[in-house]
Design an enzyme around this catalytic site. Structure first.
Site, PDB file in Angstrom:
ATOM      1  N   ASP A  47       0.769  -1.071  -0.319  1.00  5.34           N
ATOM      2  CA  ASP A  47      -0.228  -0.035   0.235  1.00  5.34           C
ATOM      3  C   ASP A  47       0.830   1.615   0.288  1.00  5.34           C
ATOM      4  O   ASP A  47       0.179   1.922  -0.777  1.00  5.34           O
ATOM      5  CB  ASP A  47      -0.944  -0.352   1.195  1.00  5.34           C
ATOM      6  N   ARG A 267      -3.948   5.054   6.036  1.00  3.91           N
ATOM      7  CA  ARG A 267      -4.265   4.938   5.123  1.00  3.91           C
ATOM      8  C   ARG A 267      -6.132   5.654   4.344  1.00  3.91           C
ATOM      9  O   ARG A 267      -6.263   5.860   5.091  1.00  3.91           O
ATOM     10  CB  ARG A 267      -4.609   3.001   4.509  1.00  3.91           C
ATOM     11  N   TYR A 275       0.790  -2.843  11.715  1.00  5.97           N
ATOM     12  CA  TYR A 275       1.932  -4.218  11.220  1.00  5.97           C
ATOM     13  C   TYR A 275       2.349  -4.768  13.141  1.00  5.97           C
ATOM     14  O   TYR A 275       2.960  -3.600  13.756  1.00  5.97           O
ATOM     15  CB  TYR A 275       3.149  -3.687  10.928  1.00  5.97           C
ATOM     16  N   PRO A 369       7.935  -6.431   4.254  1.00  3.32           N
ATOM     17  CA  PRO A 369       7.148  -5.194   3.762  1.00  3.32           C
ATOM     18  C   PRO A 369       7.336  -3.688   4.825  1.00  3.32           C
ATOM     19  O   PRO A 369       7.134  -2.882   4.449  1.00  3.32           O
ATOM     20  CB  PRO A 369       5.914  -5.878   3.813  1.00  3.32           C
TER      21      PRO A 369
END
Ligand code: FAD
Length: 659
Positions: A47, A267, A275, A369
């Protein structure tokens, strides 16, 4: 059985595959893109978009879409436990690197990004290039006797069309999408059972393996991966949170006293990605032999204990998150997606075979990530590669330029792995073990790298740096002290000579496959010899000997292979349109004048601009001559005179094919 030919076959429609297809569509290359899944992705996975990729999107013409839709990062916060073990804010800093790019790191779902790329591909291919799915490749062969023949199709790929219901993602039995979506291993998970299908043999000049971490293409061409997996396991939740945590809309790194760490990524559409470090995880009982494990490692799979991800539920991940967030509360209005991953860092030993089959993206490098790099670096791999293949296919350049792909991108992959190695260990360590200062130092030192704007390609046939240049530090010509050769050309504001409109210079340099010459002729109006230099360059560019005429078919527009732009440092008030040679204000076959090649580093009457020479470190009394590659990287810097022009001609001679 069907049989067909195509110039380029892209296997895998993730970020790397989509970016390759975008370039090919943009420059009119005959390419196909296939994927084994039946649909694009709708939730989850990557993302984070870094500034360099946003610059590339802008250069393709859709940089406005992330600005409208994504969550843009301005601030980051750090949380540590206090003396009572409760987390509290210990620092706040700007997100990213201030001033490195006009774009800020932005966050939006990967599926949306793939939609922008799909729209772009549709537009430029006139709807002809579509992801063909679900299609599974079965065989790949290279006819080595044909690889030096430019007209041959030396790579043969056998594929089969699958039934849609056999290409659906795995589910855990819950409604929430899970992260096995991409990791799905066809033959293993379905015991090789494939439905009735139609088969096709595709003969290709080039094949790009953009098929992810467990790349089938990579194993077909016998490339191993190097690196290992750690025991650190992290969970990921995409949620709409209900919380009293004050910085939930800022990027946060939270280290708790004894429950692990969390990274908070705000987001789009009210979503937040968490995370979360998972402390208790179960492993799958080991059934593989030592040989099988070694083989798995070479193929990018885990040789050590494998986490049983089916035991990790969104509820369990949320429970861990709540403990880390305490004393703040965390509840969830909606959970959109979750996954769990085991941290590892790996890089492929090679990125190509015989410069006919290439791998890119996660097929070349995998890592955690958290640094938000994978999708970005994957797209930048094929952004680097596809125009080069296009040049060779169009007969513009010698195939020698293809070797620069592995040379340039493998170094980036290694830097990425090193950065991620440091970052993920710091994230996974306890606050007592790792000081906040050490943690922030790694973040700060890596910040420029993480923007993607500090990538520095070594000297090569298409990067004109002196031999023996230290590749770990930027190399600048004294003529343009802030324009490192091998790095992307940074932006500056200039004013259009014809109408006084302020422009970001890079907005006049779209990604369309052309090389650019940018002449900075200095404050030429105040000095006769500088003025003469400009006239001499103009005369050369218009002459039949010019390198432009050498490579541009007479039937094409004169700027179709190499475009010439000019940024002068004289006052707009003292310069007239006719002062510039025709090379910079060409008239085309239809007699139209091109007004958009001449710019001034001058104050605009409407807004602040006029520091481009200073920004680029170019002396206003000397000037410089820059060459930019089609991907916007600085290829050469020489003097703005006939000698400099000859050096540019010699540079192009190394790799472009004359008419
Ligand atoms: P993939 O995205 O894996 O795409 C490969 C494609 O190939 C898939 O569509 C697959 O179906 C197809 N395929 C596979 N095998 C075959 C085959 N044999 N035949 C045909 N098709 C095949 N990166 C970031 O930059 N920023 C982030 O914020 C970020 N967050 C992440 C969060 C999570 C939880 C995860 C798991 C990853 C994240 N990443 C992030 C990493 C990012 O998702 C990957 O690096 C990126 O998707 C890699 O792109 P790719 O095109 O190389 O491979």
């Amino acid at each position: 059985m069907q049989e067909s030919k195509v110039d380029v076959l892209i296997i895998g429609a993730g970020p790397a595959g989509y970016m390759a297809a975008s370039w090919f569509a943009r420059i009119g290359i005959n390419a196909r893109i296939i994927d084994k899944r039946s649909t694009k992705i709708f939730v989850g996975q990557a993302d984070g978009l870094q500034p360099r990729v946003l610059e590339v999107f802008q250069s393709f013409g859709f940089g406005d879409r992330p600005l409208k839709d994504a969550s843009i990062g301005y601030e980051a916060c750090f949380y540590e436990p206090d003396a009572n073990g409760k987390i509290h804010r210990v620092g706040r800093k700007p997100e990213g690197v201030v001033g490195i790019s006009r774009f800020h790191g932005s966050v939006i779902h990967q599926g949306r990004i793939e939609t922008w790329l799909t729209d772009f591909i549709d537009e430029w291919s006139n709807g002809k290039m579509k992801v063909e799915r679900p299609i599974l490749p079965e065989t790949l062969e290279i006819d080595e006797s044909q690889i030096s023949n430019p007209d041959a199709y030396p790579v043969t790929v056998g594929v089969k069309k699958l039934a849609d219901n056999d290409a659906e993602p795995e589910q855990y039995g819950s409604k929430i999408e899970n992260g096995l979506f991409r990791q799905f291993d066809w033959d293993q998970d379905r015991n090789g059972a494939v439905p009735a299908e139609s088969r096709e043999i595709i003969h290709a000049k080039y094949v790009l393996g953009c098929d992810g971490a467990h790349s089938w293409v990579r194993s077909q061409i016998g490339i191993n991966v190097e690196g290992e997996t750690t025991d650190y396991v992290w969970g990921v939740l995409d949620i709409v949170p209900i919380t009293d945590f004050p910085d939930i809309r800022k990027r946060c790194s939270i280290h708790s006293a004894s429950d692990g760490s969390i990274m908070v990524i705000p987001r789009e559409a009210g979503l937040v990605r968490l995370y979360i470090q998972l402390k208790k995880t179960e492993h799958i009982p080991e059934t593989r032999s030592a040989e099988e494990r070694e083989n798995d490692q070479k193929q990018g799979k885990t040789a050590g204990p494998r986490v049983d991800r089916s035991k990790i539920t969104p509820e369990a991940i949320l429970e861990t998150a709540r403990k880390i967030f305490a004393p703040y509360t965390l509840d969830v209005a909606e959970t959109q997606w979750f996954t769990a991953y085991q941290i590892g860092q790996r890089v492929a030993a090679k990125f190509q075979k015989l410069e006919r089959v290439f791998i890119a993206g996660d097929a070349c490098h995998t890592h955690s990530p958290k640094a938000g790099q994978g999708m970005n670096v994957s797209m930048m791999d094929t952004y680097n590669l596809a125009w080069k293949i296009g040049h060779v296919l169009n007969g513009l350049a010698k195939p020698d330029i293809l070797s620069t792909y592995e040379q340039e991108r493998r170094k980036v992959a290694q830097d990425l792995i090193e950065y991620d190695f440091k970052l993920s260990r710091l994230f996974s360590g306890k606050p007592g073990e790792i000081s906040t200062d050490a943690f922030r130092e790694v973040i700060d030192n890596g910040a420029a790298f993480a923007t993607g704007c500090s990538v520095n390609y070594d000297g090569s046939i298409i990067i004109n740096k002196p031999e023996g240049t230290d590749s770990t530090i930027p190399y600048n010509s004294p003529l343009a002290k802030n324009v490192p050769i091998g790095m992307r050309f940074a932006d500056a504001k200039v004013v259009s000579q014809c109408d006084g409109r302020p422009w970001y210079l890079n907005d006049r340099i779209p990604s369309d496959g052309r090389w650019r010459i940018i002449l900075f002729p200095s404050d030429f109006k105040t000095n006769v010899s500088l003025n003469n230099q400009l006239l001499d360059i103009g005369a050369y560019l218009e002459s039949s000997d010019s390198f432009i005429k050498r490579y541009t078919p007479p039937t094409e527009k004169i700027d179709s292979i190499i475009e010439v732009l000019l940024v002068h440092a004289s006052s707009i008030d003292v310069v007239e349109w006719d002062d510039f040679p025709h090379a910079f204000r060409p008239r085309y076959q239809d007699r139209r004048m091109d007004y958009w090649k001449i710019y001034a580093d001058s104050e605009s009457l409407r807004e602040i601009s006029g520091q481009a020479y200073e920004k680029y470190g170019i002396d206003r009394k000397v000037g410089a001559l820059l060459v930019l590659r089609p991907d916007g990287y600085v290829a050469s810097v020489t003097a703005p005179n006939t000698e400099g022009v000859s050096q540019v001609a010699a540079f192009f001679d190394r790799f472009l094919i004359p008419l």
